[in-house]
Design an enzyme around this catalytic site. Structure first.
Site, PDB file in Angstrom:
ATOM      1  N   GLY A  65       2.954  95.797  25.340  1.00  0.00           N
ATOM      2  CA  GLY A  65       2.245  95.721  24.058  1.00  0.00           C
ATOM      3  C   GLY A  65       1.466  94.424  23.952  1.00  0.00           C
ATOM      4  O   GLY A  65       0.369  94.388  23.409  1.00  0.00           O
TER       5      GLY A  65
ATOM      6  N   GLU B 255      -4.648  88.864  13.642  1.00  0.00           N
ATOM      7  CA  GLU B 255      -5.135  87.809  14.550  1.00  0.00           C
ATOM      8  C   GLU B 255      -6.158  88.406  15.502  1.00  0.00           C
ATOM      9  O   GLU B 255      -6.091  88.221  16.720  1.00  0.00           O
ATOM     10  CB  GLU B 255      -3.963  87.216  15.336  1.00  0.00           C
ATOM     11  CG  GLU B 255      -2.792  86.807  14.444  1.00  0.00           C
ATOM     12  CD  GLU B 255      -1.628  86.181  15.208  1.00  0.00           C
ATOM     13  OE1 GLU B 255      -1.220  86.772  16.222  1.00  0.00           O
ATOM     14  OE2 GLU B 255      -1.162  85.107  14.794  1.00  0.00           O
TER      15      GLU B 255
ATOM     16  N   CYS C 240       3.482  79.820  19.779  1.00  0.00           N
ATOM     17  CA  CYS C 240       2.715  80.047  21.001  1.00  0.00           C
ATOM     18  C   CYS C 240       1.671  78.975  21.228  1.00  0.00           C
ATOM     19  O   CYS C 240       1.416  78.587  22.365  1.00  0.00           O
ATOM     20  CB  CYS C 240       2.053  81.422  20.952  1.00  0.00           C
ATOM     21  SG  CYS C 240       1.131  81.726  19.442  1.00  0.00           S
TER      22      CYS C 240
END
Lengths: 613, 613
Positions: free
Chosen positions: B175, B294, B386
């Site tokens: 994904g 995003e 991240c």
């Protein structure tokens, strides 16, 4: 706001009268059908069982209530035995859902009975109750029948046992305000002061420490502003949180202030209103600029393309401003009623009356439109269908926002063509307002009363005559004359009404370097259907355009469009970034009233245009 | 992208070299500490039990992996026995978490073992695996130690048994893409073709019909674009969905295309890249314009104030462009590498190296800033971290994006000051690029190789000399010379580098009527700290400003700011709407490199300025 006046006002103007007719003939029947198809009506049979589809949703009751309220209001404008019969039947069904203790809510009766009043912050229980009360009052005023009204009195009496500062009572208040203003209506209809007291309790308990939502429901303290519950109403200075909630709350606050004469409550309402009208309102009268939480954000934050400006919030602002107008008689409030009415208030519904905008942006640009911008076409219905059903009750009431009348006082707030007939006098207002500034007020049946005629805030120059003779003008506000008026006497008002270029405060980032077009109270926009073959967002308007009034096809007879010359770019060929400025060409442009956009198919649209053509 | 080259490139320029140093001294230690404090490191002990705090989150492994990868990359740039020891210990811990079958994932081992591979669309399992593989390859290349690499080979071998088109295998794919490019790295490090084959499987199975996510996981078909899974990669023509995922996917696609020589895959990557660089990229190199998902939205939709432009997406675009550059040798890709590197790539991290932007808007206006705009200050860490951990591995690699070197070919993509030393030759690039356009390339140790020097796409005029004699210029692309270079020979490149006014394509609604300032590859912005007492969003820039280079306090030695004259409004007094245009005054303005904004406290900021001063 005196609903009963609806029986006395007949609109004959080019904008509101046809909208009202469409509301009666299309919007109300269409919403009744949708409420039926979606299970909202049968929910009141209380026969839903776990596992079945169409579980009554927590806010469904409010949708049905608003349609009933609209049917009743419509009956006041124009009697209709068929409609009355249909209304009475629906009322019987709603009343039949009342529980022995007075409670009436389809969701919490059949789906989550154990959660009654457990989650005021988010569950719309008191909100639904309020809408049912408004509907009941309208039904009573329209038909004289008391069954719905009595049912709602029992509900209100029961609610008064649950909520309050007494022992064993919940010190809660609605997460979605509405019942405050509804209880004041109930008080006015019945004369029972206890309903005013309950409304006052809900207004005054709101935001008290320790906070009910935080301590009793675990609601996050940081989100209290969303519910206008971060501090007591009297300490609130800004319009914050969910816009519809805020507008309904302060409508109720103004009502309670007006009925109790409480100056600190009225001051709070005025303060919040000023924050809205001077810092947080679109030129179209739209409020609540962000989709996130359907909420107010902060001063000068008024983005055009992502504007939320919910239709219900605009209607809520009209309710709020109208109440402040009635409480103070000050023109500044009528100016806002008018701005919203002719712009965001009307854009939320199609001319056909059966499709609706939830959000009312001020810009749909070429690119957002190409990919099916979520805001770019009106829809027949929504899962959360507050906006369509709000129009059911709003359109029949349009006359109420134009005038206020009592046996000794007639105040014309918006000089739309209409007649106002009371037992004591009858007056006719004629003209093509807002497309023309010449208004004639003629006494059809004489009487002794004060006539007050608003000189709109947007109007820089006007003249007025009484029976053909120049009358003294006023600096601001209302031209007022008390006399024993004779049939045939007349007052003419000639408002200078040029199309004008309007600038936003430079504090508004989205509008700096841009200007909008307004003529009288009507805000204009460019739609690509009238301005093809250009990138609409590249249009520049000169500082002093020469506007030419014209007609455009596909809009109602009488609609005045405006032509002018400007510049625009025709194509987006070329690199993404370049040292070469884009090439603009001279173009002839055509603007239409903002309220009428997207009635001829999907289109790009732009209210604020770049300056400097 | 050949990580091993990190051992051969030493940056000495005024921008990347200090950033790399900060990365080593501040960013990596700070992220190690945060990973420790938040439980991300101890998660690999696999001792978490239900009910305890700090449950390993589904994406935690990737954060630790990126820090490990950064530590290893940093060791290649500059050996550091202490750091290596710390890295080896962490590697041992990670390796110890591997299950007997080869599986390695903290969340699904301790928290939801029954859900292993059950939800590829949303659970980041293969994404974490990919990051661990990248870390293992870097560790191997930096230290020569095979333990982590072997561990990851076992993991990849196990994954190859689970996924594929064979009987009993899942025909799924990640994904969140990442493992594709990681498997190509694993293939390059080990020479084991089966890893390339697995990467190719993941690339080619993506979006195949019937759709795995829809049929096996009940993922909504309408949202497949978010995962770049609405159609097969070869049929994709636009950059869509979650921007980081899209950039990582097409990095992997380019890798697979380069290794397999598959022209249709390379064509797909080029097509999507062109859509990004010509239609969907901010002037700063930012991509993924909306916070909702995003994600990429659509052509020309590049709002400035609500720009998401995630730091990781910028890094992802650099990865993607660099791979296409290496695969094709075409300058157009280097132009984008450079644009992102000097702008959005650097803005995501503070000069101090310990705070980060997740989003990189191009405008923070006075009003959004006043109320604490969510994007307006860098944060030390995020729940989803991240971006900080991406900088750990990105900063040590900066040199790789400036040059590519092999025994017979040296390609200088970005002429930052640096030395490139291979056994076959040594070359030094000197100058103050990008603050100065004069670059000297000196052969320190001779050899027979082709020297290719990029002439940047932004450069309109330049001259080049070889050993002091004018050399033939090239129209586009790279100046190239193959010869037996002698020590002491030199090439000088003089790039004309005026500050320029840049216009976006008129199709971009947010930028029309506006212009940005760029000098060389560096995009400038106005920050209120340098331009106080004005409403920054009201600044207008003239069509041909006279720029003066200057220094500003609080920014690194050598940073060049630009002064120019324009106009602006000083205050937001006055009504919300008016027929009077706002009053602008002449002002002296100071612009700084966009990458350096918000290093001197919170500030309003503006990249695209209104034109027409």
């Amino acid at each position: 706001m005196n609903d009963a006046l609806l029986k006395n006002i007949r609109l004959q103007d080019p904008i509101f009268a046809p909208r009202q007719k469409t509301g009666r003939e299309v919007t109300i029947p269409s919403c009744i059908r949708r409420c039926g198809e979606t299970g909202r009506i049968k929910a009141f049979r209380l026969q839903w069982k776990k596992g079945e589809p169409d579980m009554p949703h927590i806010y469904w009751d409010s949708d049905v209530a608003k349609v009933l309220e609209g049917m009743a209001a419509s009956l006041m404008v124009q009697p209709d035995p068929e409609l009355e019969k249909q209304l009475d039947e629906l009322v019987d069904l709603v009343v039949s859902a009342q529980q022995p203790d007075g409670y009436l809510n389809t969701h919490f009766t059949v789906a989550e009975p154990e959660k009654r009043w457990a989650s005021l912050a988010v569950c719309h229980e008191l909100y639904c109750a309020g809408h049912l009360m408004e509907a009941a009052v309208a039904h009573y005023e329209a038909t004289g029948k008391r069954n719905f009204l009595d049912c709602m009195c029992r509900y209100a009496d029961y609610i008064a046992t649950v909520f309050g500062r007494g022992e064993g009572q919940k010190r809660g208040y609605p997460g979605h305000e509405e019942i405050e203003l509804a209880l004041v209506k109930l008080y006015r209809a019945t004369g029972e002061k206890r309903y005013l007291e309950l409304a006052r309790y809900f207004v005054e308990e709101r935001g008290a420490s320790p906070n009910y939502y935080v301590t009793q429901e675990g609601f996050p303290e940081a989100s209290l502003n969303y519910l206008q519950a971060g501090k007591p109403v009297r300490e609130q200075t800004e319009a914050g949180g969910h816009a519809v909630r805020a507008m309904y709350l302060f409508s109720g606050v103004t009502d309670v202030a007006a009925e109790t004469g409480d100056p600190s409550l009225l001051a709070a309402a005025k303060r919040v209103f000023r924050n809205v009208s001077e810092r947080r309102m679109y030129i179209t009268g739209g409020v609540g600029s962000t989709r996130q939480g359907e909420a107010f954000t902060h001063d000068f934050s008024l983005p055009n393309d992502t504007a939320y400006a919910e239709s219900c919030a605009a209607i809520g602002l009209i309710f709020f401003a109208k109440r402040l107008l009635d409480a103070t008689g000050k023109r500044e409030y009528a100016d806002i009623v008018e701005r919203v009415l002719y712009n965001n208030g009307m854009s939320g519904i199609s001319l056909r009356g059966d499709t609706f905008f939830y959000a009312n942006p001020l810009e749909i640009n070429q690119t957002s439109f190409d990919v099916g911008h979520v805001y770019s076409t009106r829809q027949p219905w929504f899962n959360t269908s507050c906006c369509p059903t709000n129009y059911c009750r709003f359109l029949p009431r349009l006359g109420l926002f134009c005038a206020d009348a009592s046996p000794d006082h007639l105040r014309i707030d918006i000089p739309a063509a209409m007649s106002v007939a009371l037992p004591e006098y009858e007056v006719e207002i004629a003209g093509r307002y807002p497309y023309d500034g010449k208004i004639t007020v003629t006494i059809r049946r004489g009487g002794c009363f004060t006539l007050a005629l608003r000189i709109p805030g947007w109007c820089g120059k006007y003249s007025i005559t009484l029976n053909g003779n120049p009358a003294k003008t006023v600096e601001k506000g209302y031209w007022t004359r008390k006399k024993n008026w004779q049939a045939g006497e007349s007052v003419t008002l000639a408002l200078d009404m040029p199309a004008e270029v309007i600038y936003a405060n430079p504090g508004v980032p989205a509008d700096f370097g841009r200007a909008a077009i307004q003529r009288g109270p009507v805000v204009y926009c460019l739609e690509s259907v009238d301005n093809p073959d250009i990138l609409l967002h590249t249009v520049r308007i000169p500082a002093e355009p020469e506007f030419t009034r014209c007609k455009v096809s596909g809009l109602p007879e009488g609609t005045e469009a405006l032509q002018f010359s400007g510049t625009a770019v025709r194509s987006a060929d070329g690199p993404l970034y370049s040292t070469e400025p884009p090439h603009s060409s001279k173009v002839r442009l055509c603007a239409i009233p903002y309220a009428l956009w997207q009635n001829r198919g999907a289109s790009s649209m732009q209210v604020f245009l770049l300056t400097g053509a």
